[in-house]
Design an enzyme around this catalytic site. Structure first.
Site, PDB file in Angstrom:
ATOM      1  CG  HIS A   1      17.770  -6.623  22.095  1.00 40.94           C
ATOM      2  ND1 HIS A   1      17.322  -6.646  20.794  1.00 40.94           N
ATOM      3  CD2 HIS A   1      16.717  -7.013  22.856  1.00 40.94           C
ATOM      4  CE1 HIS A   1      16.056  -7.063  20.776  1.00 40.94           C
ATOM      5  NE2 HIS A   1      15.677  -7.270  22.014  1.00 40.94           N
TER       6      HIS A   1
ATOM      7  CB  SER B   1      12.195  -7.155  10.650  1.00 34.27           C
ATOM      8  OG  SER B   1      12.660  -7.791  11.847  1.00 34.27           O
TER       9      SER B   1
HETATM   10  C1  BV8 Z   1      12.556 -13.035  25.588  1.00 29.98           C
HETATM   11  C2  BV8 Z   1      21.391  -9.857  20.354  1.00 29.98           C
HETATM   12  C3  BV8 Z   1      11.379 -13.660  27.552  1.00 29.98           C
HETATM   13  C4  BV8 Z   1      22.249  -8.652  20.282  1.00 29.98           C
HETATM   14  C5  BV8 Z   1      19.114 -10.170  19.616  1.00 29.98           C
HETATM   15  C6  BV8 Z   1       7.832 -17.531  19.265  1.00 29.98           C
HETATM   16  C7  BV8 Z   1       6.953 -16.483  19.134  1.00 29.98           C
HETATM   17  C8  BV8 Z   1       7.217 -15.248  19.703  1.00 29.98           C
HETATM   18  C9  BV8 Z   1       8.400 -15.051  20.431  1.00 29.98           C
HETATM   19  C10 BV8 Z   1       9.265 -16.087  20.552  1.00 29.98           C
HETATM   20  C11 BV8 Z   1       9.001 -17.322  19.985  1.00 29.98           C
HETATM   21  N1  BV8 Z   1      10.035 -18.124  20.275  1.00 29.98           N
HETATM   22  C12 BV8 Z   1      10.954 -17.451  21.005  1.00 29.98           C
HETATM   23  C13 BV8 Z   1      10.488 -16.214  21.184  1.00 29.98           C
HETATM   24  C14 BV8 Z   1      11.138 -15.130  21.939  1.00 29.98           C
HETATM   25  C15 BV8 Z   1      12.294 -14.558  21.144  1.00 29.98           C
HETATM   26  C16 BV8 Z   1      11.851 -14.101  19.772  1.00 29.98           C
HETATM   27  O1  BV8 Z   1      11.251 -13.053  19.627  1.00 29.98           O
HETATM   28  N2  BV8 Z   1      12.185 -14.899  18.735  1.00 29.98           N
HETATM   29  C17 BV8 Z   1      11.773 -14.507  17.402  1.00 29.98           C
HETATM   30  C18 BV8 Z   1      12.908 -14.774  16.415  1.00 29.98           C
HETATM   31  C19 BV8 Z   1      10.500 -15.295  17.054  1.00 29.98           C
HETATM   32  N3  BV8 Z   1      12.731 -13.404  21.899  1.00 29.98           N
HETATM   33  C20 BV8 Z   1      13.618 -13.552  22.885  1.00 29.98           C
HETATM   34  O2  BV8 Z   1      14.188 -14.591  23.165  1.00 29.98           O
HETATM   35  C21 BV8 Z   1      13.878 -12.301  23.715  1.00 29.98           C
HETATM   36  N4  BV8 Z   1      13.725 -12.652  25.099  1.00 29.98           N
HETATM   37  O3  BV8 Z   1      11.550 -13.177  24.913  1.00 29.98           O
HETATM   38  O4  BV8 Z   1      12.622 -13.295  26.937  1.00 29.98           O
HETATM   39  C22 BV8 Z   1      10.852 -12.484  28.281  1.00 29.98           C
HETATM   40  C23 BV8 Z   1      10.445 -11.337  27.588  1.00 29.98           C
HETATM   41  C24 BV8 Z   1       9.938 -10.273  28.309  1.00 29.98           C
HETATM   42  C25 BV8 Z   1       9.869 -10.323  29.688  1.00 29.98           C
HETATM   43  C26 BV8 Z   1      10.289 -11.476  30.362  1.00 29.98           C
HETATM   44  C27 BV8 Z   1      10.785 -12.554  29.663  1.00 29.98           C
HETATM   45  C28 BV8 Z   1      15.279 -11.784  23.503  1.00 29.98           C
HETATM   46  C29 BV8 Z   1      15.367 -11.191  22.107  1.00 29.98           C
HETATM   47  C30 BV8 Z   1      16.741 -10.524  21.920  1.00 29.98           C
HETATM   48  C31 BV8 Z   1      17.589 -11.392  21.059  1.00 29.98           C
HETATM   49  N5  BV8 Z   1      18.843 -10.702  20.756  1.00 29.98           N
HETATM   50  N6  BV8 Z   1      20.331  -9.728  19.358  1.00 29.98           N
HETATM   51  C32 BV8 Z   1      22.835  -8.563  18.920  1.00 29.98           C
HETATM   52  O5  BV8 Z   1      23.532  -9.501  18.520  1.00 29.98           O
HETATM   53  O6  BV8 Z   1      22.611  -7.524  18.274  1.00 29.98           O
HETATM   54  S1  BV8 Z   1      17.880 -10.014  18.475  1.00 29.98           S
HETATM   55  C33 BV8 Z   1      18.371  -9.166  17.085  1.00 29.98           C
HETATM   56  O7  BV8 Z   1      17.170  -8.926  16.345  1.00 29.98           O
HETATM   57  C34 BV8 Z   1      18.939  -7.796  17.359  1.00 29.98           C
HETATM   58  O8  BV8 Z   1      18.954  -7.430  18.707  1.00 29.98           O
HETATM   59  C35 BV8 Z   1      17.988  -6.882  16.598  1.00 29.98           C
HETATM   60  O9  BV8 Z   1      17.922  -5.659  17.168  1.00 29.98           O
HETATM   61  C36 BV8 Z   1      16.749  -7.639  16.717  1.00 29.98           C
HETATM   62  C37 BV8 Z   1      15.606  -7.232  15.854  1.00 29.98           C
HETATM   63  O10 BV8 Z   1      16.060  -7.156  14.525  1.00 29.98           O
HETATM   64  P1  BV8 Z   1      15.858  -5.750  13.778  1.00 29.98           P
HETATM   65  O11 BV8 Z   1      16.569  -4.697  14.558  1.00 29.98           O
HETATM   66  O12 BV8 Z   1      14.424  -5.536  13.486  1.00 29.98           O
HETATM   67  O13 BV8 Z   1      16.680  -5.996  12.460  1.00 29.98           O
HETATM   68  P2  BV8 Z   1      16.182  -6.794  11.173  1.00 29.98           P
HETATM   69  O14 BV8 Z   1      17.382  -7.060  10.335  1.00 29.98           O
HETATM   70  O15 BV8 Z   1      15.302  -7.929  11.582  1.00 29.98           O
HETATM   71  O16 BV8 Z   1      15.242  -5.746  10.404  1.00 29.98           O
HETATM   72  C38 BV8 Z   1      15.811  -4.562   9.881  1.00 29.98           C
HETATM   73  C39 BV8 Z   1      14.655  -3.712   9.398  1.00 29.98           C
HETATM   74  O17 BV8 Z   1      15.176  -2.459   8.952  1.00 29.98           O
HETATM   75  C40 BV8 Z   1      13.913  -4.320   8.217  1.00 29.98           C
HETATM   76  O18 BV8 Z   1      12.513  -4.169   8.408  1.00 29.98           O
HETATM   77  C41 BV8 Z   1      14.382  -3.480   7.021  1.00 29.98           C
HETATM   78  O19 BV8 Z   1      13.338  -3.325   6.071  1.00 29.98           O
HETATM   79  C42 BV8 Z   1      14.673  -2.170   7.675  1.00 29.98           C
HETATM   80  N7  BV8 Z   1      15.706  -1.377   6.998  1.00 29.98           N
HETATM   81  C43 BV8 Z   1      16.829  -1.836   6.365  1.00 29.98           C
HETATM   82  N8  BV8 Z   1      17.521  -0.783   5.880  1.00 29.98           N
HETATM   83  C44 BV8 Z   1      16.840   0.336   6.231  1.00 29.98           C
HETATM   84  C45 BV8 Z   1      15.686  -0.035   6.937  1.00 29.98           C
HETATM   85  N9  BV8 Z   1      14.790   0.855   7.401  1.00 29.98           N
HETATM   86  C46 BV8 Z   1      15.048   2.162   7.173  1.00 29.98           C
HETATM   87  N10 BV8 Z   1      16.139   2.608   6.507  1.00 29.98           N
HETATM   88  C47 BV8 Z   1      17.053   1.721   6.020  1.00 29.98           C
HETATM   89  N11 BV8 Z   1      18.121   2.185   5.348  1.00 29.98           N
END
Ligand code: BV8
Length: 225
Positions: A106, A174
Site C-alpha cells: 500500500h 482485520s
Molecule cells: C484494489 C492507504 C483493484 C494507505 C489503504 C467490495 C468487496 C471487496 C473489495 C472491495 C469492495 N469494494 C471495493 C473493494 C476493493 C477495496 C477494498 O478492499 N475495500 C474494502 C474496504 C471492502 N480495495 C481496494 O480498493 C484496493 N485496490 O482492490 O484494486 C485491484 C486489486 C488487485 C489487482 C488489480 C486491481 C486498495 C486497498 C488499499 C487501500 N489503502 N490505506 C494508508 O493510508 O495507510 S487501506 C488501509 O487498510 C491501510 O492500508 C491498512 O493497512 C489496510 C488494512 O487495515 P489493517 O492493516 O487490517 O488495519 P485495521 O485497523 O483494519 O485492523 C487492525 C487489526 O489489528 C485488527 O484486527 C486488530 O484486532 C488488530 N490489532 C490491534 N492491536 C493489535 C492487533 N493485533 C495484534 N496486536 C495488537 N497490539
C-alpha cells in the site's frame, strides 16, 4: 527449505504507538475514508489529505519497532532469504527493526509521487499541495500510498511468493481490505500452512489452519521461537 510469507497490518504497529484503522478510536473513526484515502478525496481537497499524511508521517518518524517487528527481523536473518514480509502498513518499522525483504503493497509514508509524470522520491516530513515535482516541476505531488480503488504495488511478486510459500502468517490485520484479505486463500490453495496472529479473530479467521490471539508484542516472539 521453508519458504515463509508474512502479511502484516496496522495491528503490528499498534504497540509502537501508531493508530490502527478500524479499532475503537482508530483512523477511520477520525476521518472519512472517502475524504483522505481515495484519489477523489485528494482531488477534492489535497490540503486535507496532505495534513492527514503529514500527521502520520511525523508520528511514524518518532515511532520505534516493538518486539514483534524485532522478532520478524531475527527470523529473517536465520532463514537466509527464505522469508518475505508483505506489509499493508506505510510506516517503516519493519525496516527500522532490521528486516530487509519487505514489500509495501500500500506504499510508504516516506514516499512522494508526482501524479503528472509518475516520478517518485523520498518525501519531506511535511508535504503541501504547492510542492513542485523535482523532475517535471508540476505541482501535483501526492503521498506515494495506494488509496481505495488504486492497484496495490508488487502484486506479481506477491502472487509468486504465495505460490511457493510453505507457511503463510497474517499478523495484525482485520482482513477487511482486499486484495490482501485474499492472500490466505491463495497460500492455502498452494498448500501452505496458514496462521493468524492477531489481537482477536479477524474477519478471515476461519480461513486459517491455526490462530493465536493476543498482543503482537507477545504472540509474535513466542511464535518465532
Ligand atoms: C484494489 C492507504 C483493484 C494507505 C489503504 C467490495 C468487496 C471487496 C473489495 C472491495 C469492495 N469494494 C471495493 C473493494 C476493493 C477495496 C477494498 O478492499 N475495500 C474494502 C474496504 C471492502 N480495495 C481496494 O480498493 C484496493 N485496490 O482492490 O484494486 C485491484 C486489486 C488487485 C489487482 C488489480 C486491481 C486498495 C486497498 C488499499 C487501500 N489503502 N490505506 C494508508 O493510508 O495507510 S487501506 C488501509 O487498510 C491501510 O492500508 C491498512 O493497512 C489496510 C488494512 O487495515 P489493517 O492493516 O487490517 O488495519 P485495521 O485497523 O483494519 O485492523 C487492525 C487489526 O489489528 C485488527 O484486527 C486488530 O484486532 C488488530 N490489532 C490491534 N492491536 C493489535 C492487533 N493485533 C495484534 N496486536 C495488537 N497490539
Amino acid at each position: 527449505m521453508t519458504n515463509i510469507v508474512i502479511l502484516t497490518g496496522a495491528g503490528i504497529s499498534a504497540e509502537s504507538g501508531l493508530g490502527t484503522f478500524r479499532d475503537e478510536g482508530g483512523l477511520w473513526a477520525q476521518h472519512r475514508i472517502e475524504d483522505v484515502a481515495t484519489p477523489e478525496g485528494f482531488a477534492r481537497n489535497p490540503k486535507l489529505v496532505h495534513d492527514f499524511y503529514n500527521a502520520r508521517r511525523a508520528q511514524a518518524a518518532e515511532a520505534v519497532p516493538n518486539s514483534a517487528h524485532l522478532a520478524l527481523a531475527e527470523l529473517e536473518a536465520k532463514l537466509d532469504g527464505q522469508m518475505l514480509i508483505v506489509t499493508q502498513n506505510v510506516d517503516s518499522l519493519h525496516e527500522k527493526a532490521g528486516s530487509v525483504s519487505v514489500l509495501h503493497m500500500h506504499g510508504r509514508l516516506n514516499g512522494a509521487l508526482c501524479a503528472s509524470c509518475d516520478h517518485r522520491w523520498e518525501a519531506p516530513l511535511r508535504m503541501t499541495p504547492s510542492d513542485a515535482c523535482p523532475a517535471c516541476g508540476a505541482t501535483s505531488t501526492r503521498p506515494d500510498v495506494v488509496w481505495f480503488g488504486e492497484i496495490p504495488y508488487h502484486m506479481d511478486q506477491i502472487a509468486e511468493a504465495l505460490s511457493k510459500a510453505d507457511v503463510f502468517v497474517s499478523i495484525g490485520t482485520s482482513g477487511e481490505v482486499y486484495p490482501a484479505a485474499n492472500f490466505v486463500a491463495e497460500a492455502d490453495h498452494f498448500g501452505a500452512h496458514t496462521i493468524e496472529l492477531n489481537l482477536e479473530p479477524s474477519a478471515g479467521a476461519s480461513r486459517f489452519a491455526e490462530c493465536r490471539f493476543g498482543p503482537a508484542s507477545e504472540i509474535v516472539p513466542t511464535w518465532v521461537q
